[in-house]
Scaffold this motif. Structure first.
Motif, PDB file in Angstrom:
ATOM      1  N   GLN A 146      27.152  33.779  41.100  1.00 18.72           N
ATOM      2  CA  GLN A 146      26.862  34.068  39.683  1.00 18.72           C
ATOM      3  C   GLN A 146      27.422  35.438  39.308  1.00 18.72           C
ATOM      4  OE1 GLN A 146      22.611  33.518  39.847  1.00 18.72           O
ATOM      5  NE2 GLN A 146      22.747  31.394  39.147  1.00 18.72           N
ATOM      6  N   MET A 147      27.254  36.415  40.184  1.00 16.29           N
ATOM      7  CA  MET A 147      27.811  37.750  39.902  1.00 16.29           C
ATOM      8  C   MET A 147      29.326  37.689  39.741  1.00 16.29           C
ATOM      9  SD  MET A 147      26.011  40.623  42.172  1.00 16.29           S
ATOM     10  CE  MET A 147      24.375  40.339  42.777  1.00 16.29           C
ATOM     11  N   GLN A 148      29.948  36.881  40.596  1.00 10.70           N
ATOM     12  CA  GLN A 148      31.398  36.771  40.522  1.00 10.70           C
ATOM     13  C   GLN A 148      31.824  36.120  39.198  1.00 10.70           C
ATOM     14  OE1 GLN A 148      32.398  38.672  42.465  1.00 10.70           O
ATOM     15  NE2 GLN A 148      34.525  38.308  42.987  1.00 10.70           N
ATOM     16  N   ARG A 149      30.997  35.200  38.697  1.00 13.27           N
ATOM     17  CA  ARG A 149      31.298  34.590  37.395  1.00 13.27           C
ATOM     18  C   ARG A 149      31.088  35.594  36.269  1.00 13.27           C
ATOM     19  NH1 ARG A 149      28.090  29.464  36.850  1.00 13.27           N
ATOM     20  NH2 ARG A 149      26.997  29.899  38.784  1.00 13.27           N
ATOM     21  N   VAL A 150      30.079  36.457  36.408  1.00 15.06           N
ATOM     22  CA  VAL A 150      29.907  37.539  35.426  1.00 15.06           C
ATOM     23  C   VAL A 150      31.156  38.433  35.444  1.00 15.06           C
ATOM     24  CG1 VAL A 150      28.566  39.583  34.765  1.00 15.06           C
ATOM     25  CG2 VAL A 150      27.390  37.540  35.571  1.00 15.06           C
ATOM     26  N   ALA A 151      31.658  38.705  36.652  1.00 16.67           N
ATOM     27  CA  ALA A 151      32.853  39.553  36.776  1.00 16.67           C
ATOM     28  C   ALA A 151      34.055  38.911  36.069  1.00 16.67           C
ATOM     29  CB  ALA A 151      33.168  39.819  38.243  1.00 16.67           C
ATOM     30  N   ILE A 152      34.163  37.585  36.162  1.00 14.16           N
ATOM     31  CA  ILE A 152      35.260  36.885  35.484  1.00 14.16           C
ATOM     32  C   ILE A 152      35.088  36.998  33.964  1.00 14.16           C
ATOM     33  CG2 ILE A 152      36.283  34.606  35.032  1.00 14.16           C
ATOM     34  CD1 ILE A 152      35.610  33.930  37.982  1.00 14.16           C
ATOM     35  N   ALA A 153      33.853  36.757  33.496  1.00 14.30           N
ATOM     36  CA  ALA A 153      33.590  36.858  32.051  1.00 14.30           C
ATOM     37  C   ALA A 153      33.898  38.266  31.559  1.00 14.30           C
ATOM     38  CB  ALA A 153      32.131  36.508  31.760  1.00 14.30           C
ATOM     39  N   ARG A 154      33.510  39.240  32.354  1.00 11.35           N
ATOM     40  CA  ARG A 154      33.732  40.631  31.971  1.00 11.35           C
ATOM     41  C   ARG A 154      35.228  40.971  31.921  1.00 11.35           C
ATOM     42  NH1 ARG A 154      31.316  46.312  33.204  1.00 11.35           N
ATOM     43  NH2 ARG A 154      33.276  47.401  33.273  1.00 11.35           N
ATOM     44  N   ALA A 155      35.978  40.402  32.863  1.00 14.67           N
ATOM     45  CA  ALA A 155      37.424  40.658  32.875  1.00 14.67           C
ATOM     46  C   ALA A 155      38.120  39.942  31.720  1.00 14.67           C
ATOM     47  CB  ALA A 155      38.018  40.214  34.207  1.00 14.67           C
ATOM     48  N   MET A 156      37.626  38.751  31.376  1.00 16.12           N
ATOM     49  CA  MET A 156      38.299  37.925  30.357  1.00 16.12           C
ATOM     50  C   MET A 156      37.888  38.271  28.925  1.00 16.12           C
ATOM     51  SD  MET A 156      40.534  35.875  31.697  1.00 16.12           S
ATOM     52  CE  MET A 156      40.810  34.591  30.452  1.00 16.12           C
ATOM     53  N   VAL A 157      36.753  38.964  28.760  1.00 13.54           N
ATOM     54  CA  VAL A 157      36.203  39.156  27.417  1.00 13.54           C
ATOM     55  C   VAL A 157      37.155  39.934  26.492  1.00 13.54           C
ATOM     56  CG1 VAL A 157      34.886  41.306  27.774  1.00 13.54           C
ATOM     57  CG2 VAL A 157      33.990  39.560  26.228  1.00 13.54           C
ATOM     58  N   ILE A 158      37.975  40.786  27.065  1.00  9.33           N
ATOM     59  CA  ILE A 158      38.939  41.516  26.218  1.00  9.33           C
ATOM     60  C   ILE A 158      40.203  40.691  25.972  1.00  9.33           C
ATOM     61  CG2 ILE A 158      38.125  43.812  26.953  1.00  9.33           C
ATOM     62  CD1 ILE A 158      40.915  43.930  28.511  1.00  9.33           C
ATOM     63  N   GLU A 159      40.221  39.471  26.528  1.00  9.43           N
ATOM     64  CA  GLU A 159      41.388  38.588  26.454  1.00  9.43           C
ATOM     65  C   GLU A 159      42.650  39.308  26.904  1.00  9.43           C
ATOM     66  OE1 GLU A 159      41.157  36.460  22.727  1.00  9.43           O
ATOM     67  OE2 GLU A 159      39.310  35.523  23.423  1.00  9.43           O
ATOM     68  N   PRO A 160      42.653  39.670  28.189  1.00  9.02           N
ATOM     69  CA  PRO A 160      43.769  40.454  28.725  1.00  9.02           C
ATOM     70  C   PRO A 160      45.044  39.633  28.821  1.00  9.02           C
ATOM     71  CG  PRO A 160      42.391  39.713  30.527  1.00  9.02           C
ATOM     72  CD  PRO A 160      41.693  39.293  29.254  1.00  9.02           C
ATOM     73  N   LYS A 161      46.177  40.335  28.817  1.00 13.05           N
ATOM     74  CA  LYS A 161      47.458  39.655  29.048  1.00 13.05           C
ATOM     75  C   LYS A 161      47.586  39.296  30.521  1.00 13.05           C
ATOM     76  CE  LYS A 161      49.972  40.097  25.107  1.00 13.05           C
ATOM     77  NZ  LYS A 161      50.207  41.427  24.577  1.00 13.05           N
ATOM     78  N   VAL A 162      47.149  40.217  31.374  1.00  6.77           N
ATOM     79  CA  VAL A 162      47.256  39.989  32.817  1.00  6.77           C
ATOM     80  C   VAL A 162      45.907  40.239  33.479  1.00  6.77           C
ATOM     81  CG1 VAL A 162      48.471  40.576  34.960  1.00  6.77           C
ATOM     82  CG2 VAL A 162      49.631  40.875  32.763  1.00  6.77           C
ATOM     83  N   LEU A 163      45.524  39.332  34.338  1.00  8.32           N
ATOM     84  CA  LEU A 163      44.283  39.490  35.085  1.00  8.32           C
ATOM     85  C   LEU A 163      44.626  39.759  36.552  1.00  8.32           C
ATOM     86  CD1 LEU A 163      41.231  37.714  34.113  1.00  8.32           C
ATOM     87  CD2 LEU A 163      41.645  37.866  36.513  1.00  8.32           C
ATOM     88  N   PHE A 164      44.168  40.898  37.048  1.00 10.66           N
ATOM     89  CA  PHE A 164      44.418  41.278  38.437  1.00 10.66           C
ATOM     90  C   PHE A 164      43.153  41.018  39.254  1.00 10.66           C
ATOM     91  CE2 PHE A 164      47.299  43.898  35.945  1.00 10.66           C
ATOM     92  CZ  PHE A 164      48.488  43.785  36.646  1.00 10.66           C
ATOM     93  N   ALA A 165      43.311  40.349  40.387  1.00 13.90           N
ATOM     94  CA  ALA A 165      42.138  40.054  41.212  1.00 13.90           C
ATOM     95  C   ALA A 165      42.453  40.373  42.665  1.00 13.90           C
ATOM     96  CB  ALA A 165      41.754  38.587  41.058  1.00 13.90           C
ATOM     97  N   ASP A 166      41.561  41.122  43.305  1.00 14.10           N
ATOM     98  CA  ASP A 166      41.745  41.445  44.724  1.00 14.10           C
ATOM     99  C   ASP A 166      40.631  40.770  45.496  1.00 14.10           C
ATOM    100  OD1 ASP A 166      42.547  42.512  47.123  1.00 14.10           O
ATOM    101  OD2 ASP A 166      42.676  44.579  46.393  1.00 14.10           O
ATOM    102  N   GLU A 167      40.962  39.792  46.298  1.00 18.05           N
ATOM    103  CA  GLU A 167      39.979  39.008  47.054  1.00 18.05           C
ATOM    104  C   GLU A 167      38.827  38.574  46.144  1.00 18.05           C
ATOM    105  OE1 GLU A 167      40.345  38.175  50.168  1.00 18.05           O
ATOM    106  OE2 GLU A 167      41.832  39.557  50.945  1.00 18.05           O
TER     107      GLU A 167
END
Ligand SMILES: Nc1ncnc2c1ncn2[C@@H]1O[C@H](COP(=O)(O)OP(=O)(O)OP(=O)(O)O)[C@@H](O)[C@H]1O
Ligand SMILES: [Mg+2]
Length: 241
Positions: A146-167
């Motif tokens: 669930q925390m990891q899904r919050v992290a995804i929502a938090r990363a996507m909320v600004i509607e970024p052009k590029v999403l960087f993910a490390d592990e």
């Protein structure tokens, strides 16, 4: 290949005696999901951080959307990170003392979006990651997935052009990893977001359109160009249409 959204040419980076990157060149296409693999200590995180304008390279050039980021000053780099890039790292960016909803709204508030709109958009994104029911839970009360899904929502909320993910699924068991990755790739494809992710796991890399392997600070051999029609990323795209 159409014009790349990120283009790196012969970048190098050393930490003292350690040459972490020894002349890496890489083009990433807009909307592409790229997996970076390779042994521990080979330079994957350094490469990701360099492309994301977090780490400054020693030499070489990096362009994002036609702008040179290697020569940009710190203020512009940080502005770029806040407005155009999203980050899903294994540790860090979530605030345990805040609720799930507050955590997702935070990047918008930091970007000067009005409170009401920020919370509205944050709610939509929690909903997108199927966590609407946990909006008011403190982060510490959530499971790892669930925390990891919050992290995804938090990363996507600004509607970024590029999403960087490390592990991005590093601390999850394989069932949760699969679920988180499916959601991650689905939302990225839905929004046309370019994804650059580092992973040790071949099953996670299989979600990408393309895999590259970093060995000893260099991209090793020919880039493994997988047939896009056969990738899970593409299947996710088909499913959501
Ligand atoms: N801030 C730093 N200071 C000193 N050395 C560093 C720093 N960051 C990375 N290095 C070194 O650079 C090399 C590449 O590190 P990097 O973190 O990029 O590896 P990695 O491929 O991400 O490894 P892992 O899979 O273990 O995360 C390593 O030898 C590491 O010790
Ligand atoms: Mg790393």
């Amino acid at each position: 290949m159409s014009k790349p959204i990120i283009s790196a040419k012969k970048i190098t980076k050393s930490f003292g005696q350690t040459q972490a990157l020894r002349g890496v060149s890489l083009d990433v296409e807009a909307g592409e999901v790229l997996a970076i693999m390779g042994p521990s200590g080979s330079g994957k995180s350094t490469l990701l951080h360099s492309l994301a304008a977090i780490t400054k390279v020693d030499s070489g050039e990096i362009e994002f959307d036609g702008q040179r980021i290697d020569t940009m000053n710190d203020d512009k780099r940080s502005m770029l990170r806040r407005t155009s890039f999203g980050f899903v790292f294994q540790f860090g960016q979530l605030v345990p003392e805040l609720t799930a909803l507050d955590n997702v709204a935070l990047p918008l508030l930091l970007n000067g979006i009005k409170r009401e709109e920020a919370y509205q958009r944050a709610k939509t994104w929690l909903n997108n990651v199927e966590l609407a029911s946990k909006a008011n839970s403190m982060l510490g009360e959530l499971s790892g997935g669930q925390m990891q899904r919050v992290a995804i929502a938090r990363a996507m909320v600004i509607e970024p052009k590029v999403l960087f993910a490390d592990e991005p699924t590093g601390s999850l068991d394989s069932l949760n990893s699969e679920k988180v990755m499916e959601l991650f790739i689905k939302t990225a494809k839905e929004h046309g977001t370019t994804v650059i992710m580092v992973t040790h796991e071949p099953t996670i890399a299989a979600y990408a359109d393309r895999e590259i392997i970093v060995r000893d600070g260099q991209i090793s051999g020919a880039e493994a160009a997988v047939n896009p029609a056969q990738t899970r990323a593409d299947k996710a795209k088909v499913r959501i249409v």
